[in-house]
Design an enzyme around this catalytic site. Sequence first.
Site, PDB file in Angstrom:
ATOM      1  N   ALA A 188       0.874  -1.194   0.000  1.00  0.00           N
ATOM      2  CA  ALA A 188       0.000   0.000   0.000  1.00  0.00           C
ATOM      3  C   ALA A 188       0.905   1.237   0.000  1.00  0.00           C
ATOM      4  O   ALA A 188       0.802   2.124   0.847  1.00  0.00           O
ATOM      5  CB  ALA A 188      -0.963   0.001   1.183  1.00  0.00           C
ATOM      6  N   HIS A 217       7.042   5.944   1.228  1.00  0.00           N
ATOM      7  CA  HIS A 217       7.838   4.778   0.825  1.00  0.00           C
ATOM      8  C   HIS A 217       8.719   5.121  -0.375  1.00  0.00           C
ATOM      9  O   HIS A 217       9.878   4.724  -0.453  1.00  0.00           O
ATOM     10  CB  HIS A 217       6.933   3.612   0.406  1.00  0.00           C
ATOM     11  CG  HIS A 217       6.088   3.049   1.491  1.00  0.00           C
ATOM     12  ND1 HIS A 217       4.716   3.144   1.493  1.00  0.00           N
ATOM     13  CD2 HIS A 217       6.417   2.352   2.608  1.00  0.00           C
ATOM     14  CE1 HIS A 217       4.233   2.538   2.559  1.00  0.00           C
ATOM     15  NE2 HIS A 217       5.236   2.050   3.262  1.00  0.00           N
ATOM     16  N   GLN A 250       3.384  -9.260  13.488  1.00  0.00           N
ATOM     17  CA  GLN A 250       3.488  -7.972  14.182  1.00  0.00           C
ATOM     18  C   GLN A 250       2.132  -7.315  14.424  1.00  0.00           C
ATOM     19  O   GLN A 250       2.066  -6.206  14.944  1.00  0.00           O
ATOM     20  CB  GLN A 250       4.428  -7.024  13.434  1.00  0.00           C
ATOM     21  CG  GLN A 250       3.897  -6.473  12.124  1.00  0.00           C
ATOM     22  CD  GLN A 250       4.946  -5.647  11.399  1.00  0.00           C
ATOM     23  OE1 GLN A 250       5.914  -6.182  10.868  1.00  0.00           O
ATOM     24  NE2 GLN A 250       4.767  -4.336  11.363  1.00  0.00           N
ATOM     25  N   SER A 307       0.888   7.624   5.543  1.00  0.00           N
ATOM     26  CA  SER A 307       0.799   6.286   6.129  1.00  0.00           C
ATOM     27  C   SER A 307      -0.151   5.466   5.269  1.00  0.00           C
ATOM     28  O   SER A 307      -1.142   6.002   4.743  1.00  0.00           O
ATOM     29  CB  SER A 307       0.233   6.385   7.556  1.00  0.00           C
ATOM     30  OG  SER A 307      -0.250   5.135   7.984  1.00  0.00           O
ATOM     31  N   SER A 308       0.131   4.168   5.152  1.00  0.00           N
ATOM     32  CA  SER A 308      -0.771   3.299   4.385  1.00  0.00           C
ATOM     33  C   SER A 308      -2.159   3.292   5.019  1.00  0.00           C
ATOM     34  O   SER A 308      -3.160   3.087   4.337  1.00  0.00           O
ATOM     35  CB  SER A 308      -0.226   1.873   4.361  1.00  0.00           C
ATOM     36  OG  SER A 308       1.072   1.878   3.830  1.00  0.00           O
ATOM     37  N   ARG A 309      -2.213   3.515   6.327  1.00  0.00           N
ATOM     38  CA  ARG A 309      -3.506   3.464   7.019  1.00  0.00           C
ATOM     39  C   ARG A 309      -4.384   4.681   6.698  1.00  0.00           C
ATOM     40  O   ARG A 309      -5.588   4.635   6.923  1.00  0.00           O
ATOM     41  CB  ARG A 309      -3.298   3.372   8.529  1.00  0.00           C
ATOM     42  CG  ARG A 309      -2.764   2.016   8.975  1.00  0.00           C
ATOM     43  CD  ARG A 309      -2.749   1.874  10.493  1.00  0.00           C
ATOM     44  NE  ARG A 309      -2.588   0.494  10.902  1.00  0.00           N
ATOM     45  CZ  ARG A 309      -1.418  -0.107  11.098  1.00  0.00           C
ATOM     46  NH1 ARG A 309      -0.307   0.570  10.917  1.00  0.00           N
ATOM     47  NH2 ARG A 309      -1.367  -1.375  11.466  1.00  0.00           N
TER      48      ARG A 309
HETATM   49  O1  PAF Z   1       6.979  -0.340   8.938  1.00  0.00           O
HETATM   50  C1  PAF Z   1       6.575  -1.348   8.302  1.00  0.00           C
HETATM   51  O2  PAF Z   1       5.981  -1.245   7.234  1.00  0.00           O
HETATM   52  C2  PAF Z   1       6.811  -2.715   8.893  1.00  0.00           C
HETATM   53  O3  PAF Z   1       6.772  -2.672  10.285  1.00  0.00           O
HETATM   54  C3  PAF Z   1       8.105  -3.387   8.397  1.00  0.00           C
HETATM   55  C4  PAF Z   1       9.322  -2.573   8.776  1.00  0.00           C
HETATM   56  C5  PAF Z   1       8.054  -3.544   6.880  1.00  0.00           C
HETATM   57  C6  PAF Z   1       8.264  -4.780   9.013  1.00  0.00           C
HETATM   58  O4  PAF Z   1       7.212  -5.618   8.663  1.00  0.00           O
END
Ligand code: PAF
Length: 294
Positions: A32, A37, A61, A185-187
């Site tokens: 996303a 990024h 995570q 942010s993707s969110r």
């Molecule tokens: O920040 C993120 O997108 C994630 O926590 C990461 C660093 C890709 C690890 O899954």
Amino acid sequence: LEVLYTRHDLEKYLQRQQNLQQRLGFVPTMGALHQGHISLIEKSVAENHQSICSIFVNPEQFNNASDLSAYPRTPEQDLTMLEQAGCSAVWLPDVSVMYNGKSRTGFSFGNLESVLEGAFRPGHFNGVGLILAKFFNILRPDNTYMGLKDLQQFLIVRQLMHDLDIRGNLVPCPTIREPDGLAMSSRNRRLSESERQQAPIIHKTLQAIADNLNASEFQQTIAHAIANFNDHCQAKLEYLEIASLPYLQPIAAGEIPKQVAVCLAAWFGEVRLIDNLILTQTQTGWMPDQVILN
Ligand code: PAF
């Protein structure tokens, strides 16, 4: 852009780069993708012969199953953006490629883990540590690029690399913001229109603290900012804290650290957003910074 799915494809790509002695830049992501990024990819492309991006929504995570299933996934758009940014390769492993059954190994990151995100998202940093340790072992990048919006994550990964003697550099990259100050942010794409309109209050709150910070009155400044946030917005503030760097610890009365981070997490409906400002003490007051002093 080489699109790699299997371990076999990845190994072939890495072998080729190793034979050519190419410097490898790495940008770990959960997809996303947005301009934040892409700024990491562009930095990697400028500083390395080859740049690889991973796109993997890491189940380990997420401490909340609905957050995992709602996490935005836009693979086609991601590939187009990576191609345009000049990224050399993207690795999109399946969950079964990264995790062969449940992982039993765990990390403890000490003080850094018990505060802020660590306190509100139990197990989150263990999952981050696990996936990055795997990525580092497999890819062996020379330079890894991570954003300072996730400041605590950055510090945890830096500690992981230091403590496990993982080779390569971890490069901190500035938070990229929308014109109204909202950190990318993707969110963000999950916010409703009215939540999106309210969300810039996050950066405004952090900025107001930075503007008014007085070393002897940290706690009063924060208390005032919390009251102001709650008066002006319907979002549920999870924390708004000021912490000393580099371990993000609470600041004791009378203590005046050289550098602090003001960190905020809030729920806008179902969407949890975080942001921070790093402030370094100078002769003219607290100045926003993108460099973490040791
Ligand atoms: O920040 C993120 O997108 C994630 O926590 C990461 C660093 C890709 C690890 O899954």
